[in-house]
Write an enzyme that holds these catalytic residues in place. Structure first.
Site, PDB file in Angstrom:
ATOM      1  N   GLY A 198       0.836  -1.194   0.000  1.00  0.00           N
ATOM      2  CA  GLY A 198       0.000   0.000   0.000  1.00  0.00           C
ATOM      3  C   GLY A 198       0.873   1.246   0.000  1.00  0.00           C
ATOM      4  O   GLY A 198       0.595   2.217  -0.708  1.00  0.00           O
TER       5      GLY A 198
ATOM      6  N   ASN B 126      -7.191   4.210   9.581  1.00  0.00           N
ATOM      7  CA  ASN B 126      -6.673   2.969  10.142  1.00  0.00           C
ATOM      8  C   ASN B 126      -6.738   2.931  11.662  1.00  0.00           C
ATOM      9  O   ASN B 126      -6.795   1.869  12.264  1.00  0.00           O
ATOM     10  CB  ASN B 126      -5.221   2.743   9.687  1.00  0.00           C
ATOM     11  CG  ASN B 126      -4.355   3.966   9.853  1.00  0.00           C
ATOM     12  OD1 ASN B 126      -4.655   5.028   9.315  1.00  0.00           O
ATOM     13  ND2 ASN B 126      -3.284   3.833  10.602  1.00  0.00           N
TER      14      ASN B 126
ATOM     15  N   GLN C 157      -7.572   0.698   4.026  1.00  0.00           N
ATOM     16  CA  GLN C 157      -8.407   0.153   5.113  1.00  0.00           C
ATOM     17  C   GLN C 157      -9.881   0.059   4.732  1.00  0.00           C
ATOM     18  O   GLN C 157     -10.681  -0.454   5.500  1.00  0.00           O
ATOM     19  CB  GLN C 157      -8.270   1.002   6.383  1.00  0.00           C
ATOM     20  CG  GLN C 157      -6.895   0.959   7.026  1.00  0.00           C
ATOM     21  CD  GLN C 157      -6.550  -0.400   7.650  1.00  0.00           C
ATOM     22  OE1 GLN C 157      -7.395  -1.289   7.785  1.00  0.00           O
ATOM     23  NE2 GLN C 157      -5.289  -0.567   8.023  1.00  0.00           N
TER      24      GLN C 157
ATOM     25  N   SER D 190      -3.948  -2.684  -0.577  1.00  0.00           N
ATOM     26  CA  SER D 190      -2.862  -3.525  -0.067  1.00  0.00           C
ATOM     27  C   SER D 190      -3.401  -4.924   0.232  1.00  0.00           C
ATOM     28  O   SER D 190      -4.403  -5.058   0.940  1.00  0.00           O
ATOM     29  CB  SER D 190      -2.309  -2.887   1.207  1.00  0.00           C
ATOM     30  OG  SER D 190      -1.329  -3.721   1.773  1.00  0.00           O
ATOM     31  N   GLY D 191      -2.720  -5.946  -0.300  1.00  0.00           N
ATOM     32  CA  GLY D 191      -3.216  -7.317  -0.184  1.00  0.00           C
ATOM     33  C   GLY D 191      -3.397  -7.816   1.238  1.00  0.00           C
ATOM     34  O   GLY D 191      -4.388  -8.478   1.562  1.00  0.00           O
ATOM     35  N   HIS D 192      -2.444  -7.477   2.119  1.00  0.00           N
ATOM     36  CA  HIS D 192      -2.479  -8.108   3.451  1.00  0.00           C
ATOM     37  C   HIS D 192      -3.536  -7.535   4.385  1.00  0.00           C
ATOM     38  O   HIS D 192      -3.724  -8.035   5.490  1.00  0.00           O
ATOM     39  CB  HIS D 192      -1.090  -8.072   4.111  1.00  0.00           C
ATOM     40  CG  HIS D 192      -0.622  -6.718   4.573  1.00  0.00           C
ATOM     41  ND1 HIS D 192      -0.543  -6.393   5.903  1.00  0.00           N
ATOM     42  CD2 HIS D 192      -0.186  -5.640   3.905  1.00  0.00           C
ATOM     43  CE1 HIS D 192      -0.063  -5.158   6.027  1.00  0.00           C
ATOM     44  NE2 HIS D 192       0.165  -4.679   4.828  1.00  0.00           N
TER      45      HIS D 192
ATOM     46  N   CYS E  55       3.084   1.199  13.244  1.00  0.00           N
ATOM     47  CA  CYS E  55       4.425   1.768  13.121  1.00  0.00           C
ATOM     48  C   CYS E  55       4.734   2.787  14.209  1.00  0.00           C
ATOM     49  O   CYS E  55       5.880   3.056  14.494  1.00  0.00           O
ATOM     50  CB  CYS E  55       4.599   2.407  11.751  1.00  0.00           C
ATOM     51  SG  CYS E  55       3.132   2.430  10.769  1.00  0.00           S
TER      52      CYS E  55
HETATM   53  N1  PLP Z   1      -2.659   3.314   4.302  1.00  0.00           N
HETATM   54  C1  PLP Z   1      -3.354   2.923   5.383  1.00  0.00           C
HETATM   55  C2  PLP Z   1      -4.623   3.630   5.736  1.00  0.00           C
HETATM   56  C3  PLP Z   1      -2.881   1.863   6.162  1.00  0.00           C
HETATM   57  O1  PLP Z   1      -3.565   1.479   7.247  1.00  0.00           O
HETATM   58  C4  PLP Z   1      -1.667   1.226   5.786  1.00  0.00           C
HETATM   59  C5  PLP Z   1      -1.114   0.141   6.619  1.00  0.00           C
HETATM   60  O2  PLP Z   1      -1.373   0.053   7.805  1.00  0.00           O
HETATM   61  C6  PLP Z   1      -1.000   1.658   4.637  1.00  0.00           C
HETATM   62  C7  PLP Z   1      -1.528   2.705   3.926  1.00  0.00           C
HETATM   63  C8  PLP Z   1       0.282   1.006   4.179  1.00  0.00           C
HETATM   64  O3  PLP Z   1       0.023  -0.256   3.621  1.00  0.00           O
HETATM   65  P1  PLP Z   1       1.203  -1.358   3.531  1.00  0.00           P
HETATM   66  O4  PLP Z   1       1.369  -1.936   4.891  1.00  0.00           O
HETATM   67  O5  PLP Z   1       0.730  -2.350   2.536  1.00  0.00           O
HETATM   68  O6  PLP Z   1       2.415  -0.621   3.055  1.00  0.00           O
END
Ligand code: PLP
Length: 382
Positions: A72, A151, A179, A199-201, A324
């Site tokens: 993502g 998120n 999300q 984002s796949g996961h 993070c």
């Molecule tokens: N954007 C949002 C709203 C997210 O919650 C996240 C991951 O937590 C990301 C972007 C980043 O995605 P990725 O973990 O695939 O880099």
């Protein structure tokens, strides 16, 4: 790790068994490079194109509008940087004050490169101030990038309204739907949106694979040069990851509507159960329409990190906001932008559920919380 109680699905979700099964042959036997012209390579190419159609189907896009990336984060940064290259001499980037760090880190870098970054505020429920967005858009605006669902709190932005406002000024709009996918209806045909990240996961696919929707006739410059992905993203494809994301997308198309209802009932029970068990708890963004799997609860006077550690000792995985930024004692920028009182912001936890969450797990956490809160009080950590 078998008796874990997992409430951290906004950080990542458990891959579906069918996703893992579908990936295995592409890791082991079907190892050809999809760019190779021989039959072996073209067999792999065909599988990637099927997965592209599956991912496109999830958001109502055309397969040609999907670019596979590594995450993502990469999709977001490709969308923003890739657009800026074609919007010169405009130097203004508009985002919200509650974006994920994948956007935040990018805009901080752009600021160092003399771009002007405008952050639009949110209200107490984490919803965008659309009047401010309308006011701040100008002839200088190169791109607007906004998240679809937050998120940390789960609050859903009014993307229809945002898209109309941005379209009226002829500015490209990027939506971070990482999300939102699988948790609310996402259809690019209903919206004037140029770019959208996934984002796949986050929807039971594998980690290390993402996708960027690039609307037909939208120009983006690659950030990684190469011939793959119609020259929009260089690098030999993560074949197994892409296949896995395709299977997860197909599964989401068929099951999310039912999953969502079940997840929302469990989320509401968890929220209500915790709030009834202690008068210290208050739900953040309670007034917003939220994705059905997320609750963010502030515990007055408590330290979120201490509470998280006690939960973890009991086998419960939750989060203090963005994965993070946990580990830092600063309250999250999202809760700060919402104006959440400090005494609640420092003690805010995110519980995020999935289709695998059971009512037994929900009841377990409801039962556990008062004990943990009392333990913290006894330790003087209030
Ligand atoms: N954007 C949002 C709203 C997210 O919650 C996240 C991951 O937590 C990301 C972007 C980043 O995605 P990725 O973990 O695939 O880099």
């Amino acid at each position: 790790m078998s008796d874990l109680t997992y409430f951290d699905n906004n950080a990542t979700t458990r891959p579906l068994d069918e996703v893992v099964e579908a990936m295995l042959p592409w890791l082991r036997d079907q190892y050809a490079n999809p760019s190779s012209v021989h039959q072996f390579g073209q067999f792999v190419r065909h599988a990637i194109e099927c997965a592209r159609s599956q991912v496109a189907g999830l958001i109502g896009a055309d397969a040609k509008e999907i670019v596979f990336t590594s995450s993502g984060t990469e999709s977001i940064q490709l969308a923003i940087r890739g657009t800026l290259a074609f919007r010169k001499p405009r130097k203004q980037v508009i985002v919200s004050a509650v974006e994920h760090s994948a956007v935040g880190k990018m805009t901080a870098q752009l600021e160092r490169e003399c771009f002007e970054i405008i952050e639009i505020g949110v209200d107490h429920d984490g919803l965008l101030d659309c009047a401010e967005l309308e006011e701040r858009l100008s002839d200088e605006t190169a791109i607007v990038s906004m998240m679809w669902a937050n998120n940390e709190t789960g609050a859903i932005f009014d993307v229809e309204r945002i898209a109309k406002i941005v379209e009226a000024r002829g500015v490209p709009l990027h939506l971070d739907a990482v999300q939102a996918i699988g948790k609310t209806d996402v259809c690019v045909n209903d919206l004037p949106v140029s770019l959208l990240s996934m984002s796949g996961h986050k929807f039971h696919g594998p980690k290390g694979v993402g996708a960027l929707f690039v609307k037909r006739r939208t120009r983006i410059a690659p950030t990684i040069l190469g011939s793959q992905e119609t020259q929009r993203r260089g690098g030999t494809e993560n074949v197994a990851g892409i296949i896995g994301m395709g299977v997860a997308a197909e599964h989401a198309i068929q099951h999310v509507a039912d999953d969502r209802k079940q997840i929302e009932v469990l989320r509401d029970r968890l929220e209500q159960g915790i709030c009834q068990s202690t008068d210290l708890a208050r739900v953040n963004a309670a007034g917003a329409t939220r994705i059905p799997n997320t609750t963010n609860i502030g515990f007055r006077g408590l330290q979120a990190e201490a509470l998280l550690l006690l939960l973890s000792e009991s086998g419960v995985c939750a989060s203090a906001g963005a994965a993070c930024s946990s580990g830092s004692l600063e309250p999250s920028h999202v809760l700060q932008a919402m104006g959440v009182d400090q005494e609640y912001a420092h003690g805010s936890l995110r519980f995020s559920l999935s289709r695998f969450t059971t009512s037994e797990e929900v009841e377990r956490v409801i039962e556990l919380m008062p004990t943990l809160i009392n333990r913290l009080a006894a330790l003087g950590m209030r």
